[in-house]
Design a protein around this motif. Structure first.
Motif, PDB file in Angstrom:
ATOM      1  N   GLN A 128       0.842  -1.179   0.000  1.00 52.39           N
ATOM      2  CA  GLN A 128       0.000   0.000   0.000  1.00 52.39           C
ATOM      3  C   GLN A 128       0.887   1.242   0.000  1.00 52.39           C
ATOM      4  O   GLN A 128       1.876   1.303   0.721  1.00 52.39           O
ATOM      5  CB  GLN A 128      -0.904   0.008   1.241  1.00 52.39           C
ATOM      6  CG  GLN A 128      -1.912   1.135   1.261  1.00 52.39           C
ATOM      7  CD  GLN A 128      -2.999   0.960   0.214  1.00 52.39           C
ATOM      8  OE1 GLN A 128      -3.147  -0.124  -0.351  1.00 52.39           O
ATOM      9  NE2 GLN A 128      -3.720   2.024  -0.051  1.00 52.39           N
ATOM     10  N   VAL A 129       0.517   2.215  -0.798  1.00 51.47           N
ATOM     11  CA  VAL A 129       1.293   3.448  -0.906  1.00 51.47           C
ATOM     12  C   VAL A 129       0.793   4.458   0.109  1.00 51.47           C
ATOM     13  O   VAL A 129      -0.415   4.630   0.293  1.00 51.47           O
ATOM     14  CB  VAL A 129       1.182   4.028  -2.322  1.00 51.47           C
ATOM     15  CG1 VAL A 129       1.851   5.388  -2.401  1.00 51.47           C
ATOM     16  CG2 VAL A 129       1.802   3.070  -3.328  1.00 51.47           C
ATOM     17  N   GLN A 130       1.707   5.122   0.763  1.00 48.41           N
ATOM     18  CA  GLN A 130       1.375   6.224   1.662  1.00 48.41           C
ATOM     19  C   GLN A 130       2.063   7.494   1.187  1.00 48.41           C
ATOM     20  O   GLN A 130       3.227   7.463   0.783  1.00 48.41           O
ATOM     21  CB  GLN A 130       1.812   5.905   3.087  1.00 48.41           C
ATOM     22  CG  GLN A 130       0.974   4.838   3.762  1.00 48.41           C
ATOM     23  CD  GLN A 130       1.305   4.694   5.226  1.00 48.41           C
ATOM     24  OE1 GLN A 130       2.445   4.822   5.629  1.00 48.41           O
ATOM     25  NE2 GLN A 130       0.284   4.429   6.035  1.00 48.41           N
ATOM     26  N   LEU A 131       1.321   8.586   1.262  1.00 43.37           N
ATOM     27  CA  LEU A 131       1.857   9.893   0.907  1.00 43.37           C
ATOM     28  C   LEU A 131       1.776  10.775   2.139  1.00 43.37           C
ATOM     29  O   LEU A 131       0.708  10.923   2.734  1.00 43.37           O
ATOM     30  CB  LEU A 131       1.054  10.520  -0.231  1.00 43.37           C
ATOM     31  CG  LEU A 131       0.976   9.725  -1.526  1.00 43.37           C
ATOM     32  CD1 LEU A 131       0.060  10.426  -2.532  1.00 43.37           C
ATOM     33  CD2 LEU A 131       2.352   9.533  -2.124  1.00 43.37           C
ATOM     34  N   VAL A 132       2.900  11.371   2.504  1.00 40.04           N
ATOM     35  CA  VAL A 132       2.945  12.223   3.689  1.00 40.04           C
ATOM     36  C   VAL A 132       3.419  13.602   3.285  1.00 40.04           C
ATOM     37  O   VAL A 132       4.547  13.770   2.800  1.00 40.04           O
ATOM     38  CB  VAL A 132       3.877  11.636   4.766  1.00 40.04           C
ATOM     39  CG1 VAL A 132       3.931  12.564   5.980  1.00 40.04           C
ATOM     40  CG2 VAL A 132       3.397  10.247   5.170  1.00 40.04           C
ATOM     41  N   GLU A 133       2.529  14.591   3.477  1.00 42.52           N
ATOM     42  CA  GLU A 133       2.856  15.979   3.130  1.00 42.52           C
ATOM     43  C   GLU A 133       3.396  16.716   4.348  1.00 42.52           C
ATOM     44  O   GLU A 133       3.068  16.385   5.489  1.00 42.52           O
ATOM     45  CB  GLU A 133       1.619  16.720   2.635  1.00 42.52           C
ATOM     46  CG  GLU A 133       0.942  16.112   1.433  1.00 42.52           C
ATOM     47  CD  GLU A 133      -0.382  15.472   1.760  1.00 42.52           C
ATOM     48  OE1 GLU A 133      -1.283  15.434   0.906  1.00 42.52           O
ATOM     49  OE2 GLU A 133      -0.520  14.973   2.915  1.00 42.52           O
ATOM     50  N   SER A 134       4.185  17.740   4.072  1.00 41.22           N
ATOM     51  CA  SER A 134       4.666  18.636   5.114  1.00 41.22           C
ATOM     52  C   SER A 134       4.954  19.991   4.497  1.00 41.22           C
ATOM     53  O   SER A 134       5.044  20.121   3.271  1.00 41.22           O
ATOM     54  CB  SER A 134       5.928  18.082   5.781  1.00 41.22           C
ATOM     55  OG  SER A 134       6.964  17.940   4.842  1.00 41.22           O
ATOM     56  N   GLY A 135       5.071  20.999   5.375  1.00 43.66           N
ATOM     57  CA  GLY A 135       5.488  22.319   4.905  1.00 43.66           C
ATOM     58  C   GLY A 135       4.412  23.374   4.881  1.00 43.66           C
ATOM     59  O   GLY A 135       4.687  24.538   4.574  1.00 43.66           O
ATOM     60  N   GLY A 136       3.171  23.008   5.179  1.00 48.91           N
ATOM     61  CA  GLY A 136       2.108  24.010   5.199  1.00 48.91           C
ATOM     62  C   GLY A 136       2.240  24.930   6.388  1.00 48.91           C
ATOM     63  O   GLY A 136       3.076  24.737   7.266  1.00 48.91           O
ATOM     64  N   GLY A 137       1.399  25.961   6.409  1.00 46.34           N
ATOM     65  CA  GLY A 137       1.434  26.890   7.528  1.00 46.34           C
ATOM     66  C   GLY A 137       0.762  28.193   7.197  1.00 46.34           C
ATOM     67  O   GLY A 137       0.072  28.322   6.182  1.00 46.34           O
ATOM     68  N   LEU A 138       0.981  29.162   8.085  1.00 42.32           N
ATOM     69  CA  LEU A 138       0.429  30.502   7.928  1.00 42.32           C
ATOM     70  C   LEU A 138       1.515  31.428   7.390  1.00 42.32           C
ATOM     71  O   LEU A 138       2.630  31.460   7.932  1.00 42.32           O
ATOM     72  CB  LEU A 138      -0.081  31.008   9.270  1.00 42.32           C
ATOM     73  CG  LEU A 138      -0.535  32.469   9.340  1.00 42.32           C
ATOM     74  CD1 LEU A 138      -1.747  32.696   8.445  1.00 42.32           C
ATOM     75  CD2 LEU A 138      -0.841  32.854  10.783  1.00 42.32           C
ATOM     76  N   VAL A 139       1.192  32.175   6.349  1.00 45.90           N
ATOM     77  CA  VAL A 139       2.166  33.076   5.750  1.00 45.90           C
ATOM     78  C   VAL A 139       1.453  34.355   5.318  1.00 45.90           C
ATOM     79  O   VAL A 139       0.266  34.330   4.989  1.00 45.90           O
ATOM     80  CB  VAL A 139       2.873  32.392   4.558  1.00 45.90           C
ATOM     81  CG1 VAL A 139       1.889  32.063   3.460  1.00 45.90           C
ATOM     82  CG2 VAL A 139       4.025  33.223   4.042  1.00 45.90           C
ATOM     83  N   GLN A 140       2.169  35.453   5.336  1.00 41.13           N
ATOM     84  CA  GLN A 140       1.591  36.720   4.907  1.00 41.13           C
ATOM     85  C   GLN A 140       1.532  36.809   3.384  1.00 41.13           C
ATOM     86  O   GLN A 140       2.321  36.141   2.692  1.00 41.13           O
ATOM     87  CB  GLN A 140       2.425  37.879   5.448  1.00 41.13           C
ATOM     88  CG  GLN A 140       2.349  38.028   6.950  1.00 41.13           C
ATOM     89  CD  GLN A 140       3.070  39.274   7.432  1.00 41.13           C
ATOM     90  OE1 GLN A 140       3.867  39.865   6.708  1.00 41.13           O
ATOM     91  NE2 GLN A 140       2.776  39.686   8.655  1.00 41.13           N
ATOM     92  N   PRO A 141       0.628  37.602   2.855  1.00 45.25           N
ATOM     93  CA  PRO A 141       0.596  37.802   1.395  1.00 45.25           C
ATOM     94  C   PRO A 141       1.954  38.245   0.880  1.00 45.25           C
ATOM     95  O   PRO A 141       2.631  39.078   1.492  1.00 45.25           O
ATOM     96  CB  PRO A 141      -0.456  38.901   1.230  1.00 45.25           C
ATOM     97  CG  PRO A 141      -1.361  38.731   2.399  1.00 45.25           C
ATOM     98  CD  PRO A 141      -0.471  38.314   3.535  1.00 45.25           C
ATOM     99  N   GLY A 142       2.347  37.664  -0.240  1.00 48.97           N
ATOM    100  CA  GLY A 142       3.656  37.931  -0.817  1.00 48.97           C
ATOM    101  C   GLY A 142       4.747  37.000  -0.330  1.00 48.97           C
ATOM    102  O   GLY A 142       5.863  37.017  -0.869  1.00 48.97           O
TER     103      GLY A 142
END
Length: 121
Positions: free
Chosen positions: A1-15
């Motif tokens: 079975q394949v698993q995909l794990v994302e990372s790196g999201g968050g809160l950022v200001q415009p630009g």
């Protein structure tokens, strides 16, 4: 079975900028393409960018020139560099893999759990 794990999201200001990563693990016969989709509140999931094993890329018009997708085949990892972010980029970003689970079986999609990107001042 394949698993995909994302990372790196968050809160950022415009630009601002963020870099998303997605690592694929598990057993799969071959990977055809990997990519990113997103779902904003109250909207349908939409394609952001895809990249084939041959590094051919495709982008949604709304992110062209701002986002860059790349891939490390040796690590089964796909990245999405998000630059010049806008509030309308706020969404849950999902990693996608299109692959063949075993020889002779059809190509099918696999999905990660998603990572939240919020662009706000």
């Amino acid at each position: 079975q394949v698993q995909l794990v994302e990372s790196g999201g968050g809160l950022v200001q415009p630009g601002g900028s963020l870099r998303l990563s997605c690592v694929a693990s598990g057993s799969i016969f071959n990977i055809n393409a990997m990519g990113w989709y997103r779902r904003a509140p109250g909207k349908e999931r939409e394609l952001v960018a895809t990249i084939t094993s041959g590094t051919s890329t495709n982008y949604a018009d709304s992110v062209k020139g701002r986002f860059t997708i790349s891939r490390d085949n040796a690590k089964n990892t796909v990245y999405l560099q998000l630059n010049r972010l806008k509030p309308e980029d706020t969404a849950v970003y999902y990693c996608n893999l299109m692959g063949r689970p075993a020889w002779g079986q059809p190509i099918r999609p696999y999905w990660g759990q998603g990572t939240q990107v919020t662009v706000s001042s």
